[in-house]
Design a protein around this motif. Structure first.
Motif, PDB file in Angstrom:
ATOM      1  N   LEU A   4     -17.220   3.254   1.847  1.00 25.96           N
ATOM      2  CA  LEU A   4     -16.082   3.475   2.740  1.00 25.96           C
ATOM      3  C   LEU A   4     -14.776   3.264   1.996  1.00 25.96           C
ATOM      4  CD1 LEU A   4     -17.117   1.626   6.032  1.00 25.96           C
ATOM      5  CD2 LEU A   4     -17.341   4.021   5.480  1.00 25.96           C
ATOM      6  N   LYS A   5     -13.779   4.071   2.338  1.00 24.21           N
ATOM      7  CA  LYS A   5     -12.457   3.907   1.740  1.00 24.21           C
ATOM      8  C   LYS A   5     -11.611   2.948   2.563  1.00 24.21           C
ATOM      9  CE  LYS A   5     -12.507   8.377  -0.469  1.00 24.21           C
ATOM     10  NZ  LYS A   5     -11.826   9.649  -0.713  1.00 24.21           N
ATOM     11  N   ILE A   6     -12.143   2.515   3.707  1.00 26.09           N
ATOM     12  CA  ILE A   6     -11.446   1.577   4.578  1.00 26.09           C
ATOM     13  C   ILE A   6     -12.215   0.267   4.567  1.00 26.09           C
ATOM     14  CG2 ILE A   6     -10.791   1.134   6.963  1.00 26.09           C
ATOM     15  CD1 ILE A   6     -10.305   4.141   7.228  1.00 26.09           C
ATOM     16  N   LEU A  73      -5.982   5.237   7.248  1.00 20.48           N
ATOM     17  CA  LEU A  73      -5.323   4.048   6.724  1.00 20.48           C
ATOM     18  C   LEU A  73      -3.814   4.203   6.802  1.00 20.48           C
ATOM     19  CD1 LEU A  73      -6.250   1.399   5.316  1.00 20.48           C
ATOM     20  CD2 LEU A  73      -5.813   2.532   3.173  1.00 20.48           C
ATOM     21  N   ILE A  74      -3.111   3.120   7.147  1.00 24.39           N
ATOM     22  CA  ILE A  74      -1.650   3.132   7.204  1.00 24.39           C
ATOM     23  C   ILE A  74      -1.107   2.759   5.828  1.00 24.39           C
ATOM     24  CG2 ILE A  74       0.391   2.071   8.250  1.00 24.39           C
ATOM     25  CD1 ILE A  74      -1.085   3.776  10.212  1.00 24.39           C
ATOM     26  N   THR A  78       5.264   3.538   3.670  1.00 19.87           N
ATOM     27  CA  THR A  78       5.857   4.517   4.598  1.00 19.87           C
ATOM     28  C   THR A  78       5.515   4.241   6.052  1.00 19.87           C
ATOM     29  OG1 THR A  78       3.957   6.000   4.410  1.00 19.87           O
ATOM     30  CG2 THR A  78       5.770   6.327   2.850  1.00 19.87           C
ATOM     31  N   LYS A  79       4.544   3.352   6.307  1.00 20.58           N
ATOM     32  CA  LYS A  79       4.074   3.031   7.664  1.00 20.58           C
ATOM     33  C   LYS A  79       3.506   4.257   8.392  1.00 20.58           C
ATOM     34  CE  LYS A  79       5.591  -1.264   7.533  1.00 20.58           C
ATOM     35  NZ  LYS A  79       5.165  -1.755   6.245  1.00 20.58           N
ATOM     36  N   LYS A  80       2.969   5.219   7.631  1.00 22.21           N
ATOM     37  CA  LYS A  80       2.376   6.418   8.217  1.00 22.21           C
ATOM     38  C   LYS A  80       0.911   6.513   7.795  1.00 22.21           C
ATOM     39  CE  LYS A  80       6.488   9.298   8.462  1.00 22.21           C
ATOM     40  NZ  LYS A  80       7.130  10.520   7.990  1.00 22.21           N
ATOM     41  N   PRO A  81       0.085   7.216   8.591  1.00 21.42           N
ATOM     42  CA  PRO A  81      -1.309   7.401   8.200  1.00 21.42           C
ATOM     43  C   PRO A  81      -1.394   8.203   6.905  1.00 21.42           C
ATOM     44  CG  PRO A  81      -0.943   8.161  10.454  1.00 21.42           C
ATOM     45  CD  PRO A  81       0.382   7.807   9.891  1.00 21.42           C
ATOM     46  N   VAL A  97      -5.608   4.281  -3.765  1.00 29.33           N
ATOM     47  CA  VAL A  97      -4.266   4.844  -3.911  1.00 29.33           C
ATOM     48  C   VAL A  97      -3.959   5.687  -2.674  1.00 29.33           C
ATOM     49  CG1 VAL A  97      -2.863   6.415  -5.297  1.00 29.33           C
ATOM     50  CG2 VAL A  97      -4.488   4.919  -6.410  1.00 29.33           C
ATOM     51  N   ALA A  98      -2.733   5.559  -2.154  1.00 30.58           N
ATOM     52  CA  ALA A  98      -2.281   6.416  -1.055  1.00 30.58           C
ATOM     53  C   ALA A  98      -2.006   7.797  -1.627  1.00 30.58           C
ATOM     54  CB  ALA A  98      -1.030   5.838  -0.416  1.00 30.58           C
ATOM     55  N   ARG A  99      -2.608   8.842  -1.064  1.00 26.30           N
ATOM     56  CA  ARG A  99      -2.514  10.186  -1.622  1.00 26.30           C
ATOM     57  C   ARG A  99      -1.070  10.731  -1.661  1.00 26.30           C
ATOM     58  NH1 ARG A  99      -6.941  13.432  -3.202  1.00 26.30           N
ATOM     59  NH2 ARG A  99      -8.337  11.872  -4.055  1.00 26.30           N
ATOM     60  N   PRO A 100      -0.329  10.740  -0.549  1.00 29.88           N
ATOM     61  CA  PRO A 100       1.001  11.354  -0.611  1.00 29.88           C
ATOM     62  C   PRO A 100       1.975  10.621  -1.540  1.00 29.88           C
ATOM     63  CG  PRO A 100       0.292  11.088   1.660  1.00 29.88           C
ATOM     64  CD  PRO A 100      -0.668  10.339   0.808  1.00 29.88           C
ATOM     65  N   SER A 101       2.002   9.279  -1.470  1.00 28.12           N
ATOM     66  CA  SER A 101       3.008   8.532  -2.244  1.00 28.12           C
ATOM     67  C   SER A 101       2.501   8.160  -3.629  1.00 28.12           C
ATOM     68  CB  SER A 101       3.412   7.267  -1.491  1.00 28.12           C
ATOM     69  OG  SER A 101       2.326   6.373  -1.377  1.00 28.12           O
ATOM     70  N   GLY A 102       1.189   8.042  -3.815  1.00 23.32           N
ATOM     71  CA  GLY A 102       0.630   7.650  -5.103  1.00 23.32           C
ATOM     72  C   GLY A 102       0.704   6.158  -5.370  1.00 23.32           C
TER      73      GLY A 102
END
Length: 106
Positions: A4-6, A73-74, A78-81, A97-102
């Motif tokens: 799981l990634k969570i 995941l939040i 950015t406090k976004k999914p 790693v968060a995909r959009p922000s890296g």
């Protein structure tokens, strides 16, 4: 494949189902079933049998497991999914790693 990634204590948002849009903390991760239990989400009523200590019996509310595909995941910055990826650091450790922000999540 049951990785799981969570993880436990992650902040997640429900992206599908009756509790869509709600956020909560992961209380338990169930990798063998690909499910997570989120605090205050997917509440189910459960009948409690009468016992010596509780002769009346009762109906209690418990959090039922959600499929991991229904939560995101939040991102703490950015406090976004966000979607989750992995990156291997120079010292060989694997971090989420968060995909959009890296940005690193661990």
């Amino acid at each position: 494949m049951s990785g799981l990634k969570i993880k436990k204590d992650d902040l997640v948002q429900v992206i599908a189902g009756k509790d869509k849009g709600k956020q909560g903390k992961v209380l338990r991760a169930l990798p063998s079933e690909n499910k997570v239990v989120v605090e205050g989400i997917n509440i189910a009523k459960k009948a409690v049998r009468p016992t010596q200590q509780n002769p009346q019996g009762s109906i209690s509310s418990v959090e039922a497991p959600l499929h991991v595909s229904n939560v995101a995941l939040i991102d703490p910055s950015t406090k976004k999914p966000t979607r989750v990826g992995y990156r291997v650091k120079d010292d060989g450790t694997k971090v989420r790693v968060a995909r959009p922000s890296g940005k690193d999540l661990d």
